[in-house]
Design a protein around this motif. Structure first.
Motif, PDB file in Angstrom:
ATOM      1  N   MET B   1      -7.652  -5.231   8.985  1.00 39.68           N
ATOM      2  CA  MET B   1      -7.034  -6.114   7.993  1.00 39.68           C
ATOM      3  C   MET B   1      -8.112  -6.706   7.083  1.00 39.68           C
ATOM      4  O   MET B   1      -9.093  -7.253   7.534  1.00 39.68           O
ATOM      5  N   THR B   2      -7.865  -6.624   5.805  1.00 37.25           N
ATOM      6  CA  THR B   2      -8.816  -7.170   4.857  1.00 37.25           C
ATOM      7  C   THR B   2      -8.690  -8.686   4.764  1.00 37.25           C
ATOM      8  O   THR B   2      -9.659  -9.390   4.580  1.00 37.25           O
ATOM      9  N   ILE B   3      -7.461  -9.170   4.890  1.00 35.63           N
ATOM     10  CA  ILE B   3      -7.231 -10.615   4.814  1.00 35.63           C
ATOM     11  C   ILE B   3      -6.952 -11.145   6.222  1.00 35.63           C
ATOM     12  O   ILE B   3      -6.157 -10.570   6.962  1.00 35.63           O
ATOM     13  N   GLN B   4      -7.649 -12.234   6.579  1.00 40.58           N
ATOM     14  CA  GLN B   4      -7.403 -12.879   7.868  1.00 40.58           C
ATOM     15  C   GLN B   4      -6.173 -13.762   7.730  1.00 40.58           C
ATOM     16  O   GLN B   4      -6.158 -14.672   6.912  1.00 40.58           O
ATOM     17  N   LEU B   5      -5.128 -13.473   8.497  1.00 38.59           N
ATOM     18  CA  LEU B   5      -3.913 -14.280   8.409  1.00 38.59           C
ATOM     19  C   LEU B   5      -4.053 -15.549   9.247  1.00 38.59           C
ATOM     20  O   LEU B   5      -4.747 -15.555  10.262  1.00 38.59           O
ATOM     21  N   THR B   6      -3.359 -16.605   8.817  1.00 40.11           N
ATOM     22  CA  THR B   6      -3.333 -17.839   9.607  1.00 40.11           C
ATOM     23  C   THR B   6      -2.316 -17.660  10.740  1.00 40.11           C
ATOM     24  O   THR B   6      -1.491 -16.740  10.713  1.00 40.11           O
ATOM     25  N   GLN B   9       1.164 -17.686   9.416  1.00 41.67           N
ATOM     26  CA  GLN B   9       1.558 -16.420   8.769  1.00 41.67           C
ATOM     27  C   GLN B   9       1.870 -15.339   9.805  1.00 41.67           C
ATOM     28  O   GLN B   9       2.815 -14.564   9.647  1.00 41.67           O
ATOM     29  N   LEU B  44       2.071 -15.004  -0.228  1.00 37.74           N
ATOM     30  CA  LEU B  44       0.946 -14.167   0.189  1.00 37.74           C
ATOM     31  C   LEU B  44       1.431 -12.929   0.935  1.00 37.74           C
ATOM     32  O   LEU B  44       0.980 -11.810   0.672  1.00 37.74           O
ATOM     33  N   SER B  48       0.901  -9.195  -0.421  1.00 38.17           N
ATOM     34  CA  SER B  48       0.018  -8.286   0.302  1.00 38.17           C
ATOM     35  C   SER B  48       0.767  -7.061   0.817  1.00 38.17           C
ATOM     36  O   SER B  48       0.170  -6.129   1.348  1.00 38.17           O
ATOM     37  N   SER B  65       0.012  -2.734   6.149  1.00 42.67           N
ATOM     38  CA  SER B  65      -1.116  -3.644   6.200  1.00 42.67           C
ATOM     39  C   SER B  65      -1.995  -3.368   4.994  1.00 42.67           C
ATOM     40  O   SER B  65      -1.799  -2.395   4.279  1.00 42.67           O
ATOM     41  N   LEU B  66      -2.984  -4.213   4.773  1.00 45.68           N
ATOM     42  CA  LEU B  66      -3.903  -3.967   3.676  1.00 45.68           C
ATOM     43  C   LEU B  66      -4.693  -2.691   3.911  1.00 45.68           C
ATOM     44  O   LEU B  66      -5.030  -1.982   2.978  1.00 45.68           O
TER      45      LEU B  66
END
Lengths: 221, 221
Positions: B1-6, B9, B44, B48, B65-66
């Motif tokens: 994953m390029t973006i770290q989810l909270t 999320q 977001l 994404s 996913s990204l």
């Protein structure tokens, strides 16, 4: 860019690039919208790493695109997770022995090792083709005469990034890198061969990447 | 994953996976927050590509996913944007001539062509090493005797994806693919050689990817 930005998001980036650090209120005033309206945009832009927000300072541009985040992911991939088993022959071999081994193991480059798997030299198909053309008896010539010797061998380590290894292959115009670890033999620092990284290794990694398998692999503990 | 989810999320994704399609209001109720609080998260997640929103239906999980978006970007890369100049010799050459050409052009595989650059065969260093070891006069043997002939040659086209070409290299255990285009010669369908894709080509693309240059290249018109 992995994510397609809206015109409004592009505008926000431009404003932050020109005037940042700048608060969300100030951005909203410049665009003529409310802070609340911009919230989802600013959330996306900070989440994606394009902007960063610092309390009491405001938003500033990091210059990081999603593709550079991807590049960061690629940089995390390690040689140890992709390396193949090394193709090796003893340094007691003749040129003929090595050519046979090259065909049997079906590799383009073979490593010449002394006792304990210590790296002594490297020989490629190109080197062997050159020697095979000469008017010499390849049964009688020791491989040590024609191999590229230490310390003139470009190598990699398990902890090096796969990207750095790929760059070595391209920059040095070679097909194969021995993966080595330092060992001490009779008080001398030597390199033990524990794997290989070739253009085939990199091509396989590229295929995994396109098949969406590489990132997960990179995340393995 | 390029973006770290909270964590929040991740929770939203789990809810949508289990119960989607589901409205934003319903998600907010389940978490115990207001719809307004969740808006940046939902923005977001849809931006994404992890979730999609359909009017009057709600949010549903796309499974994208990204990293799979990255994989989609990779799949868009075309052979024509990465191919190298082909290394070719005439089908009138002797084995010796071809070995010389291989060294002069410094390639691992060379294509054998008839007049007009028509693909007739392929010869690798491995083929040449094998023949050089035999007790034959390589000046007298025509290359056509030892080459791999059409139609047993794996090739690629300018419009094929670089990923598909890389998969051919791996699956067929070859180092080089001629890039060809169909032409008609004396009423027969033939293939003209217009480039090459090798494991070096793919390794260079991998390095560009890691250096954050490949995606921009892929976006070229």
């Amino acid at each position: 860019m992995t994510i397609q930005l809206t015109e409004r998001q592009e505008l926000i980036i431009k404003i932050v690039q020109d005037q940042g650090p700048i608060t969300g209120e100030e951005i909203a005033d410049l665009i003529g919208l409310t802070r609340a309206t911009l919230r989802p945009d600013l959330a996306l832009l900070t989440k994606s790493g394009l902007l960063e927000a610092r309390p009491k300072v405001g938003y500033y541009y990091t210059g990081k695109s999603l593709s550079s985040k991807l590049s960061e992911e690629i940089k995390k991939l390690k040689v140890k997770d992709f390396k193949a088993i090394p193709a090796v022959v003893s340094d007691k071999s003749s040129v003929y022995d090595v050519i046979v081994a090259l065909f049997v193991q079906d590799v383009g480059t073979i490593y010449i090792v002394s006792e304990g798997g210590i790296l002594e030299g490297v020989v490629s198909r190109k080197d062997l083709l050159k020697i095979a053309l000469g008017q010499v008896d390849i049964h009688k010539i020791p491989i040590t005469v024609v191999m590229t010797r230490m310390p003139n061998i470009i190598s990699t380590t398990p902890e090096e990034s796969l990207l750095a290894a790929a760059q070595k292959l391209i920059n040095h115009e070679i097909d194969s890198l021995p993966v080595v670890r330092p060992v001490t033999v009779e008080g001398r620092e030597r390199l033990e061969v524990i794997g290989r990284v070739t253009k085939t290794t990199i091509t396989k990694a590229f295929v995994e990447l396109g098949a969406d398998k590489l990132i997960q692999r990179g995340e393995r503990p």
